[in-house]
Design an enzyme around this catalytic site. Structure first.
Site, PDB file in Angstrom:
ATOM      1  CD  GLU A  56      -2.261  -1.967   1.752  1.00  0.00           C
ATOM      2  OE1 GLU A  56      -1.196  -2.639   1.827  1.00  0.00           O
ATOM      3  OE2 GLU A  56      -3.343  -2.313   2.243  1.00  0.00           O
ATOM      4  CB  THR A 226      -8.286  -1.982 -19.750  1.00  0.00           C
ATOM      5  OG1 THR A 226      -8.633  -1.804 -21.119  1.00  0.00           O
ATOM      6  CG2 THR A 226      -9.512  -1.828 -18.881  1.00  0.00           C
TER       7      THR A 226
END
Ligand code: DSN
Length: 415
Positions: A56, A226
């Protein structure tokens, strides 16, 4: 590449299914416009120990220890994407297209704010404001349309709607639109009404990266794509934006929406961006578009109606109404011929999205196999024969055999 000996020893049940899908992909024709075949190098990167890590945060600012190596891989992916798209800032962590779009809305606007997006049955995407999608539920979308006579976006109409609605954001870039998009005009309209300009280039990213289609990244406020369609990378997405929005975008992705990034996928994105930076990728993109043009011409010669009468990119939407069948029926018939396609709405489709009137065809995957215009002509002839002789099972079997033979002569590079 992989020898699969561990999964064979441990879990033959799952391996059997994987092998079945490998065989299906090897022997069948992939004409779904959003699909492609990732390279061996991309597949290998996905199958690495990078999946074991939590990271993270962003390079040099993580919430877990031991991220020095992950920082390196994420930085490579970011720098390559910047070069590929001429982007000021890139976030490579979005898990896929819809989460990337969610992060953009989350970063730039508030629930209830006005947004313009293209209607789904006119070629837009669910996450561009469809009423059953989070985008349509949370934000106040006005949906623009293509011109019914031309099948193209009429920029004068878009401007008229923008001046009337005064949106906070304008979304351009589509899932089933076969024409070049007037990015500059979209940006001018957004500037005129004080809206953020947001481009979703998921479908055409590979063609844009190769320099074969116009690139909105240098001047739009924010752009998503994408990474697995024409860009031919792993399943995932990225967000690109002007430097001044970098903090907004990064905070929206993490901690706003996502937890730990998928670092093995980040590595695979980096590998795919490296491939797209090579000269061979430009040739690939050119061939994708040349193949699509031939495909559209062949359909038109056989009397099919193509929305907008042709294509400038890798896809086309074909109206099946005149052939007396729905898009879903056509999809099922072609499945029996070993040809995968996706049913598609046509503008102002009288039928629902589950059983719409059209079929979307695309050339990215078959071009990766090495197919060129000569093969495309044969494929369209098979599609037409399957549709014309749909009530003759032996005919569909015969087409399937021919499709299989062609596929086996053009193997998928990673299988
Ligand atoms: N599912 C993709 C497509 O087929 O276009 C869009 O998300």
């Amino acid at each position: 590449m992989f020898d699969y000996k561990n999964i064979y020893a441990q879990d033959p049940e799952v391996l059997a299914v994987i092998k079945k899908e490998m065989k299906r992909q090897s022997e069948e024709m992939e004409l779904i416009a959003s699909e492609n075949y990732a390279s061996k190098a991309v597949l290998e990167a996905m199958g690495t120990v990078l999946t074991n890590k939590y990271s993270e945060g962003y390079p040099a600012h993580r919430y877990y220890g031991g991220n020095q190596v992950i920082d390196e891989v994420e930085t490579i992916a970011i720098e390559r994407a910047k070069k590929l798209f001429k982007a000021q800032h890139v976030n490579v962590q979005p898990l896929s297209g819809s989460p990337a779009n969610a992060a953009v809305y989350f970063a730039f606007i508030k629930p209830g704010d006005k947004v313009l997006g293209l209607k789904l049955d006119h070629g837009g995407h669910l996450s561009h404001g469809h009423p059953i999608n989070f985008s349509g539920l949370l934000y106040n979308f006005t949906q623009y349309e293509v011109d019914l006579a031309t099948g193209r976006i009429d920029m004068a109409k878009v401007r008229e709607i923008a001046l009337r609605e005064k949106p906070k954001m304008i979304v351009a870039g589509y899932s089933a639109y076969s024409r070049e998009i007037e990015w500059q005009k979209f940006k001018e309209i957004a500037d005129e009404v004080g809206a953020f300009s947001f481009a979703d280039i998921a479908h055409t990213a590979g063609l844009i990266a190769a320099g074969e289609m116009a690139n909105p990244v240098p001047f739009f406020d924010v752009v998503t794509t994408t990474t697995h369609k024409t860009l031919r990378g792993p399943r995932g997405a990225i967000i690109m934006c002007q430097e001044k929005f970098s903090k907004l975008v990064d905070r929206a992705v993490f901690p706003g929406l996502q937890g730990g990034p998928h670092d093995h996928i980040t590595a695979a994105k980096a590998v795919a961006f490296g491939e797209a930076l090579r000269p061979e990728f430009k040739q690939y993109a050119k061939q994708v578009m040349a193949n699509a043009k031939t495909m559209a011409e062949e359909f038109i010669k056989l009397g099919y109606r193509i929305i907008s009468d042709g294509t400038d990119n890798h896809l086309m939407v074909v109206d099946m109404t005149a052939k007396g069948l729905s898009g879903k029926e056509a999809e099922n018939i072609l499945d029996r011929c070993g040809i995968s396609v996706s049913r598609s709405t046509i503008p102002n489709d009288p039928n629902p999205p589950m059983n719409p009137s059209g079929v979307r065809f695309g050339t990215p995957a078959i071009t990766t196999r090495g197919l060129k215009q000569e093969e495309i002509k044969r494929i369209v002839a098979w599609i037409n024969a399957g549709i014309e002789h749909r009530d003759e099972p032996e005919m569909l079997e015969k087409i399937k055999d021919q499709v299989r033979e062609m596929c086996l002569s053009f193997p998928i590079p990673s299988i």
